[in-house]
Motif scaffolding. Structure first.
Motif, PDB file in Angstrom:
ATOM      1  N   ILE A  34      12.617   7.494  -0.672  1.00  0.00           N
ATOM      2  CA  ILE A  34      13.807   7.476   0.196  1.00  0.00           C
ATOM      3  C   ILE A  34      13.384   7.607   1.650  1.00  0.00           C
ATOM      4  N   GLY A  35      12.464   8.524   1.923  1.00  0.00           N
ATOM      5  CA  GLY A  35      11.975   8.688   3.285  1.00  0.00           C
ATOM      6  C   GLY A  35      11.201   7.484   3.785  1.00  0.00           C
ATOM      7  N   LEU A  36      10.559   6.785   2.868  1.00  0.00           N
ATOM      8  CA  LEU A  36       9.744   5.623   3.221  1.00  0.00           C
ATOM      9  C   LEU A  36      10.573   4.350   3.373  1.00  0.00           C
ATOM     10  N   ALA A  37      11.777   4.333   2.829  1.00  0.00           N
ATOM     11  CA  ALA A  37      12.600   3.115   2.811  1.00  0.00           C
ATOM     12  C   ALA A  37      12.801   2.497   4.204  1.00  0.00           C
ATOM     13  N   PRO A  38      13.154   3.259   5.236  1.00  0.00           N
ATOM     14  CA  PRO A  38      13.317   2.618   6.554  1.00  0.00           C
ATOM     15  C   PRO A  38      12.016   2.009   7.088  1.00  0.00           C
ATOM     16  N   VAL A  39      10.905   2.654   6.803  1.00  0.00           N
ATOM     17  CA  VAL A  39       9.612   2.125   7.246  1.00  0.00           C
ATOM     18  C   VAL A  39       9.310   0.820   6.517  1.00  0.00           C
ATOM     19  N   LEU A  40       9.558   0.797   5.211  1.00  0.00           N
ATOM     20  CA  LEU A  40       9.334  -0.423   4.437  1.00  0.00           C
ATOM     21  C   LEU A  40      10.217  -1.552   4.948  1.00  0.00           C
ATOM     22  N   TYR A  41      11.466  -1.235   5.242  1.00  0.00           N
ATOM     23  CA  TYR A  41      12.399  -2.237   5.767  1.00  0.00           C
ATOM     24  C   TYR A  41      11.908  -2.773   7.112  1.00  0.00           C
ATOM     25  N   GLY A  71       0.814  -1.217   0.000  1.00  0.00           N
ATOM     26  CA  GLY A  71       0.000   0.000   0.000  1.00  0.00           C
ATOM     27  C   GLY A  71       0.844   1.261   0.000  1.00  0.00           C
ATOM     28  N   ALA A  72       1.919   1.259   0.781  1.00  0.00           N
ATOM     29  CA  ALA A  72       2.787   2.434   0.844  1.00  0.00           C
ATOM     30  C   ALA A  72       3.504   2.659  -0.482  1.00  0.00           C
ATOM     31  N   VAL A  73       3.975   1.583  -1.096  1.00  0.00           N
ATOM     32  CA  VAL A  73       4.684   1.712  -2.378  1.00  0.00           C
ATOM     33  C   VAL A  73       3.725   2.192  -3.470  1.00  0.00           C
ATOM     34  N   ILE A  74       2.502   1.715  -3.443  1.00  0.00           N
ATOM     35  CA  ILE A  74       1.507   2.140  -4.430  1.00  0.00           C
ATOM     36  C   ILE A  74       1.058   3.575  -4.167  1.00  0.00           C
ATOM     37  N   ALA A  75       0.984   3.972  -2.907  1.00  0.00           N
ATOM     38  CA  ALA A  75       0.491   5.302  -2.548  1.00  0.00           C
ATOM     39  C   ALA A  75       1.405   6.420  -3.029  1.00  0.00           C
ATOM     40  N   VAL A  76       2.714   6.173  -3.071  1.00  0.00           N
ATOM     41  CA  VAL A  76       3.650   7.238  -3.463  1.00  0.00           C
ATOM     42  C   VAL A  76       3.378   7.728  -4.885  1.00  0.00           C
ATOM     43  N   PRO A  77       3.365   6.868  -5.897  1.00  0.00           N
ATOM     44  CA  PRO A  77       3.081   7.400  -7.241  1.00  0.00           C
ATOM     45  C   PRO A  77       1.657   7.943  -7.364  1.00  0.00           C
ATOM     46  N   LEU A  78       0.706   7.360  -6.635  1.00  0.00           N
ATOM     47  CA  LEU A  78      -0.659   7.888  -6.685  1.00  0.00           C
ATOM     48  C   LEU A  78      -0.714   9.292  -6.113  1.00  0.00           C
ATOM     49  N   LEU A  79      -0.017   9.516  -5.001  1.00  0.00           N
ATOM     50  CA  LEU A  79       0.010  10.842  -4.386  1.00  0.00           C
ATOM     51  C   LEU A  79       0.613  11.866  -5.343  1.00  0.00           C
ATOM     52  N   TRP A  80       1.760  11.532  -5.908  1.00  0.00           N
ATOM     53  CA  TRP A  80       2.484  12.498  -6.741  1.00  0.00           C
ATOM     54  C   TRP A  80       1.896  12.635  -8.141  1.00  0.00           C
TER      55      TRP A  80
END
Length: 187
Positions: free
Chosen positions: A79-86, A33-42
């Protein structure tokens, strides 16, 4: 003194297996959901303008949306989301092990430690990501209207403290696993 020895791995009770599966799958759904949300947001003018007006430190400051700022903004967000995804991936793998009955193993402690480190890294890079986002959105503005905002708030401190708590818990768990293995060998 009586010692109760458990076979390795500990047979997980059905409730632990169910919770493990739910959390493992839920964490993966959050990652997707987070990975999909980024391009949808931008990619959405309406959503992006609402986010900037309500969630961004820019507020009512002038900003420019063009393909370059959108692409850079999406990369900065990832980049900001990477630690959360990890951290979410580590959480999923940890609870997958719980679902299999692998509770008292050193690898679980290392996963918990990695989650703590990810929380700390996320809190430390969050102000930088915020600054890069504001610069990105205002870089096409008139000279003198480029905005550079850098802020640290309570959630950053809470994330660092939570990360440190997870690291401490992982350190204690390593010792607990070692003692559990020593005691399981005694009959």
């Amino acid at each position: 003194m009586s010692v109760i020895a458990f076979p390795y791995p500990v047979p997980a009770e059905p409730r632990l297996r169910r919770i493990g599966r739910i959390v493992a799958v839920g964490a993966l759904v959050c990652v997707a959901g987070a990975v999909i949300a980024v391009p949808l947001l931008w990619s959405s003018d309406e959503v992006l303008r609402h986010w900037i007006a309500t969630q961004s430190p820019l507020g009512a400051q002038p900003f420019t949306l063009n393909p370059g700022t959108r692409f850079a903004g999406a990369l900065i967000s990832l980049i900001g989301l990477a630690p959360v995804l990890y951290a979410l991936l580590q959480l999923s793998m940890l609870f997958s092990r719980f679902a299999r009955g692998e509770v008292f193993v050193t690898e679980n402690a290392w996963r918990i430690r990695r989650m703590g480190l990810a929380l700390i890294v996320g809190a430390l890079i969050s102000p930088l990501v915020q600054m890069l986002t504001t610069v990105n959105l205002t870089r096409a503005n008139q000279p003198g209207q480029i905005v550079v905002m850098f802020g640290i708030d309570q959630s950053h401190a809470l994330s660092v403290l939570s990360g440190l708590a997870l690291i401490a818990f992982a350190t204690v768990m390593v010792d607990a696993v070692r003692l559990w293995h020593e005691n399981s060998e005694i009959i």
